[in-house]
Enzyme design. Structure first.
Site, mmCIF file in Angstrom:
data_model
loop_
_atom_site.group_PDB
_atom_site.id
_atom_site.type_symbol
_atom_site.label_atom_id
_atom_site.label_comp_id
_atom_site.label_asym_id
_atom_site.label_seq_id
_atom_site.Cartn_x
_atom_site.Cartn_y
_atom_site.Cartn_z
ATOM 1 N N LEU A 187 0.832 -1.199 0.000
ATOM 2 C CA LEU A 187 0.000 0.000 0.000
ATOM 3 C C LEU A 187 0.871 1.255 0.000
ATOM 4 O O LEU A 187 0.353 2.375 -0.032
ATOM 5 C CB LEU A 187 -0.915 0.008 1.228
ATOM 6 C CG LEU A 187 -1.838 -1.210 1.365
ATOM 7 C CD1 LEU A 187 -2.698 -1.080 2.612
ATOM 8 C CD2 LEU A 187 -2.727 -1.354 0.139
ATOM 9 N N SER A 188 2.182 1.072 0.017
ATOM 10 C CA SER A 188 3.082 2.231 0.070
ATOM 11 C C SER A 188 2.945 3.147 -1.139
ATOM 12 O O SER A 188 2.984 4.376 -0.983
ATOM 13 C CB SER A 188 4.537 1.762 0.218
ATOM 14 O OG SER A 188 4.721 1.182 1.480
ATOM 15 N N THR A 196 11.871 -3.820 0.767
ATOM 16 C CA THR A 196 10.991 -4.697 1.530
ATOM 17 C C THR A 196 11.381 -6.152 1.327
ATOM 18 O O THR A 196 12.426 -6.464 0.728
ATOM 19 C CB THR A 196 9.504 -4.396 1.163
ATOM 20 O OG1 THR A 196 8.660 -5.139 2.050
ATOM 21 C CG2 THR A 196 9.171 -4.779 -0.271
ATOM 22 N N LYS A 253 15.944 -6.801 2.668
ATOM 23 C CA LYS A 253 16.436 -5.806 3.622
ATOM 24 C C LYS A 253 17.863 -6.057 4.107
ATOM 25 O O LYS A 253 18.581 -5.112 4.416
ATOM 26 C CB LYS A 253 15.490 -5.722 4.826
ATOM 27 C CG LYS A 253 14.195 -5.013 4.485
ATOM 28 C CD LYS A 253 13.257 -4.928 5.662
ATOM 29 C CE LYS A 253 11.990 -4.219 5.229
ATOM 30 N NZ LYS A 253 10.976 -4.165 6.275
ATOM 31 N N ASN A 265 15.715 -0.490 5.214
ATOM 32 C CA ASN A 265 14.404 -0.378 4.551
ATOM 33 C C ASN A 265 14.277 0.919 3.759
ATOM 34 O O ASN A 265 13.267 1.137 3.089
ATOM 35 C CB ASN A 265 13.237 -0.502 5.546
ATOM 36 C CG ASN A 265 12.950 0.811 6.248
ATOM 37 O OD1 ASN A 265 13.862 1.579 6.517
ATOM 38 N ND2 ASN A 265 11.684 1.071 6.539
ATOM 39 N N ASP A 324 12.163 1.310 10.081
ATOM 40 C CA ASP A 324 11.268 0.327 10.712
ATOM 41 C C ASP A 324 11.357 0.394 12.237
ATOM 42 O O ASP A 324 10.377 0.132 12.942
ATOM 43 C CB ASP A 324 11.625 -1.103 10.274
ATOM 44 C CG ASP A 324 11.079 -1.447 8.895
ATOM 45 O OD1 ASP A 324 10.136 -0.780 8.432
ATOM 46 O OD2 ASP A 324 11.615 -2.395 8.276
ATOM 47 N N GLY A 347 13.845 -12.384 9.951
ATOM 48 C CA GLY A 347 14.241 -11.625 8.767
ATOM 49 C C GLY A 347 14.553 -10.178 9.094
ATOM 50 O O GLY A 347 14.874 -9.829 10.243
ATOM 51 N N GLY A 348 14.459 -9.328 8.085
ATOM 52 C CA GLY A 348 14.814 -7.918 8.237
ATOM 53 C C GLY A 348 13.969 -7.199 9.265
ATOM 54 O O GLY A 348 14.490 -6.449 10.109
ATOM 55 N N TYR A 408 0.052 -5.717 7.651
ATOM 56 C CA TYR A 408 -0.987 -4.664 7.634
ATOM 57 C C TYR A 408 -2.030 -4.891 6.551
ATOM 58 O O TYR A 408 -2.973 -4.115 6.407
ATOM 59 C CB TYR A 408 -0.343 -3.282 7.452
ATOM 60 C CG TYR A 408 0.471 -3.160 6.196
ATOM 61 C CD1 TYR A 408 -0.134 -2.915 4.970
ATOM 62 C CD2 TYR A 408 1.849 -3.319 6.232
ATOM 63 C CE1 TYR A 408 0.603 -2.824 3.810
ATOM 64 C CE2 TYR A 408 2.595 -3.235 5.073
ATOM 65 C CZ TYR A 408 1.973 -2.979 3.870
ATOM 66 O OH TYR A 408 2.714 -2.901 2.723
#
Ligand code: NAP
Length: 297
Positions: A22-23, A68, A72, A93, A113, A139-140, A233
């Protein structure tokens, strides 16, 4: 909104997959509202091409990028410098391209983040302080979470549950150098540990669209007096959060983190404060379209 013309500058989202993100909706609304002739585009980049993709950002005049899943950590090896937070997490990020007279850009890797994660968790500090915290995934995003918890939340212990032994050992070694102690358990033991922790954070993509009926933990494991934080999200109300709420837990979704990390990245690229209202409105619209239409880009 400015028309796209020869002076339009671009910001990229690099990762794979990126179609769920959604960025683009959020940043494009924010750029337009701030009167900036900048556009945000999502670009699917396989891990093998991460170095080429970063060099292309310079050649093509990009202002910066977000990074993403699953790039990362890889990206950190391809930048000219790391901010102190990116260095501490070992994950990037946000990329910022700094240009001088005709020289190739200097590319700095940053990590927003950490700030994004803390923005939604700070109100729960008293619940976390002095108690156990469990993170699902290595992970990242998990690295940002470990660092954020150690820096500000003072939990009694931090445990990571991961399916890859290599990834979790790499994470533990990284934080050992910073005197941050991290315990590890196999992913199958996550439910046992979760039952005894004050905070459980999902830093895996489990539950993300389109597999929205899946949860990383069985229903009933998290309940009253516990805080559960899902970094996913899309959707906002994941199976994990719905189950935990139904059993009396306090639930934090990934949306506030998404907005807060975006605002910090926006400021790094443009020097301007991200217009909060338009960004949130664009997110709400994109999420509503998603739930009505069943996903897509
Ligand atoms: P990543 O670097 O690819 O790490 C994902 C982690 O999840 C890895 O440890 C991976 O294990 C694990 N994992 C994936 N599928 C699994 C499964 N089925 N069972 C057990 N473990 C599994 O990704 P990331 O960048 O950390 O992102 C993780 C999640 O956080 C994504 O959903 C992302 O969208 C979300 N996120 C949200 C925000 C926000 O602003 N709300 C910010 C950052 C990230 P393996 O190594 O074994 O594959």
């Amino acid at each position: 909104m400015n028309a796209i013309d020869a002076s339009t500058r671009l910001v990229a989202l690099l990762g794979s997959p990126v179609s769920h993100s959604l960025s683009p909706a959020m940043h494009n609304a924010a750029f337009a509202s701030a009167g900036l002739n900048v556009r945000y585009v999502a670009i699917d980049v396989p891990s093998r091409a991460v170095g080429e993709a970063i060099r292309a950002l310079d050649v093509l005049g990009f202002l910066g990028a977000n990074v993403t899943i699953p790039l990362k950590q890889d990206v950190a090896r391809h930048v000219d410098s790391l901010s102190p937070v990116a260095h501490a997490t070992g994950a990037v990020n946000t990329l910022v391209l700094r240009r001088g007279d005709g020289q190739p850009a200097k590319i700095e890797g940053d990590n927003t983040d950490v700030e994004g994660f803390l923005a939604a968790l700070r109100p729960y500090r008293s619940q976390v302080h002095g108690h156990g915290a469990l993170i699902l995934g290595a992970g990242g995003a998990a690295r940002a979470v470990v660092y954020a918890l150690a820096r500000e939340m003072a939990p009694d212990s931090i445990t990571v549950a991961a399916r890859s032994r290599t990834a979790v050992l790499s994470l533990m070694n990284h934080f050992e150098q910073l005197q941050i102690a991290v315990d590890a358990v196999p992913f199958e033991q996550a439910a046992d540990v979760a039952a005894n922790c004050a905070l459980v954070v999902n830093a895996t993509p489990i539950g993300m669209y389109p597999a929205v009926d899946v949860s990383p933990l069985p229903s009933g494991v998290i309940g009253s007096g516990q805080v559960v934080y899902d970094l996913v999200y899309n959707p906002t109300n994941t199976r994990l959060l719905v189950d935990a709420r139904n059993h009396g837990a306090m639930a934090i979704d990934g949306l506030e983190m998404l907005v807060a990390q975006a605002a910090a990245s926006f400021k790094l690229w443009t020097g301007v404060t991200m217009p909060d209202g338009p960004a949130r409105q664009a997110l709400a619209t994109a999420l509503a379209l998603r739930s009505a239409g069943g996903g897509g880009s």
